[in-house]
Design an enzyme around this catalytic site. Sequence first.
Site, PDB file in Angstrom:
ATOM      1  CE1 TYR A 145      23.060   5.271   7.390  1.00  0.00           C
ATOM      2  CE2 TYR A 145      20.973   4.123   7.089  1.00  0.00           C
ATOM      3  CZ  TYR A 145      21.914   4.688   7.924  1.00  0.00           C
ATOM      4  OH  TYR A 145      21.710   4.695   9.270  1.00  0.00           O
ATOM      5  CG  ASP A 230      15.322   6.545   3.685  1.00  0.00           C
ATOM      6  OD1 ASP A 230      15.058   7.720   4.023  1.00  0.00           O
ATOM      7  OD2 ASP A 230      16.036   5.797   4.371  1.00  0.00           O
ATOM      8  CB  ILE A 232      15.726  10.349   5.806  1.00  0.00           C
ATOM      9  CG1 ILE A 232      16.107  10.865   7.192  1.00  0.00           C
ATOM     10  CG2 ILE A 232      16.959   9.982   5.043  1.00  0.00           C
ATOM     11  CD1 ILE A 232      16.791   9.829   8.079  1.00  0.00           C
ATOM     12  CE  LYS A 272      20.363  11.266   8.789  1.00  0.00           C
ATOM     13  NZ  LYS A 272      21.603  10.981   9.458  1.00  0.00           N
TER      14      LYS A 272
HETATM   15  C1  LIG Z   1      19.208   7.137   4.066  1.00  0.00           C
HETATM   16  C2  LIG Z   1      19.059   7.011   5.551  1.00  0.00           C
HETATM   17  N1  LIG Z   1      18.031   6.317   6.051  1.00  0.00           N
HETATM   18  C3  LIG Z   1      17.876   6.167   7.368  1.00  0.00           C
HETATM   19  C4  LIG Z   1      18.758   6.710   8.274  1.00  0.00           C
HETATM   20  C5  LIG Z   1      18.539   6.526   9.753  1.00  0.00           C
HETATM   21  O1  LIG Z   1      17.982   7.682  10.302  1.00  0.00           O
HETATM   22  P1  LIG Z   1      17.333   7.796  11.766  1.00  0.00           P
HETATM   23  O2  LIG Z   1      18.311   8.536  12.595  1.00  0.00           O
HETATM   24  O3  LIG Z   1      16.073   8.580  11.586  1.00  0.00           O
HETATM   25  O4  LIG Z   1      17.084   6.430  12.258  1.00  0.00           O
HETATM   26  C6  LIG Z   1      19.843   7.451   7.801  1.00  0.00           C
HETATM   27  C7  LIG Z   1      20.824   8.028   8.738  1.00  0.00           C
HETATM   28  O5  LIG Z   1      21.903   8.432   8.399  1.00  0.00           O
HETATM   29  C8  LIG Z   1      19.992   7.595   6.407  1.00  0.00           C
HETATM   30  O6  LIG Z   1      21.013   8.300   5.896  1.00  0.00           O
END
Ligand SMILES: Cc1ncc(COP(=O)(O)O)c(C=O)c1O
Length: 471
Positions: A145, A230, A232, A272
Site C-alpha cells: 500500500y 494490518d 483492515i 473498508k
Molecule cells: C492496508 C491499509 N492500511 C491502512 C489504510 C488507511 O486506512 P484508514 O482510512 O483507516 O486510515 C489503508 C487505506 O487504504 C490501507 O489500504
Amino acid sequence: MGLLSEKAMCNTHGQDSLYFAGWEEYEKNPYDEVKNPTGVIQMGLAENQLSFDLLESWLANNQDTASFKKDGQSIFRELALFQDYHGLPAFKKAMVEFMSEIRGNKVTFDQNKLVLTAGATAANETLIFCLAGKGDAILLPTPYYPGFDRDLKWRTGVEIVPIQCTSSNNFQITAPALEQAYQDAQNRNLKVKGVLVTNPSNPLGTTISRSELNLLLSFITSKGIHLISDEIYSGTVFNSPGFVSIMEVLKDKKCENREVSNRVHIVYSLSKDLGLPGFRVGAVYSNDEMVVSAATKMSSFGLVSSQTQYLLSALLSNKKFTKNYISENQKRLKHRQKQLVKGLEKAGISCLKSNAGLFCWVNMKHLLKSNTSEAEMELWRRIVYDVKLNISPGSSCHCTEPGWFRVCFANMSEATLNLAMDRLKTFVDSTTNTRSQSSHQLLKSLRKNSHTKWVFRLSFDALHDREPDER
Ligand SMILES: Cc1ncc(COP(=O)(O)O)c(C=O)c1O
C-alpha cells in the site's frame, strides 16, 4: 522555506507518488454520468460504497441514536465533553466483538488491549512510533500500500526495507525473501524491528495463507522482532480460502501465552469493512501492556470523536445488523469483483486470482512497449490521460515487475464499472490493432525493400517485445 522543520520538508511523505498524481487528474476532471460523461473514472481509490443502503436503513430505523439520544434523553452535553483517551467502553466492547465476528468467532479480543485511533493510518504510525525509531527498519512484502511510505516513515524516521515478492509464486512471502530483506537491512546498517503485512493484502486482493503466517511467526520468533498485521480488509473476504488472522495462528500454535505473542500486533479500522473512511475509526490491538499503554498516550494526537463512538457502538452492538451486513457486503463484493474480472477478460487482460479486498491486481505486461518501469509509466499515462481511468501503477506499490496495476471496483456503480471496461477494451483493441498494423506495414515495406530475412525478424520481435529466439 528555512522556517519549516526538517521533517516537514523531507520527502518521505510520498506525496509525489503516481498513486496520488492519478487522484489529482481525477479531481480536475471527475466522471459524472450526466454532468461529465467523458471525465476520469476513479479506479484508484479503495473505497467500499456497495453497502451504504444497509447503513442508511439502520440509521433511518435508529433516529434516536443518530440524534444523540439515549432512552429518549439527549446526551449531547455528555458527548460534547467526553474526551477520555481510553475511549468509550461500550464502543470498545462493540469493536472487539465485531472483530471477533469477522473472524468467525474463532478468536476473541480483549477490549483492554485495544487502543482507538483516527483510522488505520494513525494506528500504523502509532504502532511504529511505539516499536521503532531512526536507524530502525520494518520489513514489508512487495507490492505494498503506497500510503505506508507516509504512515510508517515520515514522522518516525523509520526505514522500510522491501521483502521482494514476485509473480512467479503469485507474490507469496517466502523464507529466502524474508532472509534477504533482513540481510539488506543489515547491509544498510539498520536494525530490523519487525515485519508488517497487510492481510488481506492491499494491493493483491488476496488473503495470506496459513503456511505463510506460520513462516512469518517462526521468522519473528527466531529474530526476536515484531509482527504487525494490518487487517483492515478482514471483513472483505468473499471467496475461499477464507481469512486466517495472525491471532488465530497464535491460538492454534498455543503461543497465546508465550513471549512471542507480545510481539504480535494487529491494526484494524472501519474504513473498508464498513465503508466509513470519513468517520476515522481505527485501532491498535496488542498483547503487550507496554505497547497498549504507550499507544494510548499517543492516541491523544488522533482520537475518535465521541459522537462517532456513540453512534457506532449502537450500530455494532446490534448483532442482527452486523451478521446481515457482513454476509451481504461480502456477497456484493464477490459479485462486483466478478464483474471486473469479466470486463478485463473481454479486453484480453488477466489478473491475479483474488478472494478479498476492494480491488484486483491486474496484469497488463502485454501492453507494455518494453519490460521496463518507463514503459509502465507510459502505459499508465495513456490510461489516465487518454482512456481516462485512474488506476494505480504497480511501481507506486513498489512492485519491481513492470506491467502490474491495481484497479478498484467498489467505489462506483455497476454502470460506471461497465463503462470503464468498455473504454479499456476500446483502448486495448486500438493498441493491438495499431501494433499489428504497424508490424504489417513494416513487413510490407521490408519485403518491398528486399531487406534480408534476419533484419525483418529482429524488427518484428522488437515490436512484439520478444526476444528473437523466444518462439
Ligand atoms: C492496508 C491499509 N492500511 C491502512 C489504510 C488507511 O486506512 P484508514 O482510512 O483507516 O486510515 C489503508 C487505506 O487504504 C490501507 O489500504
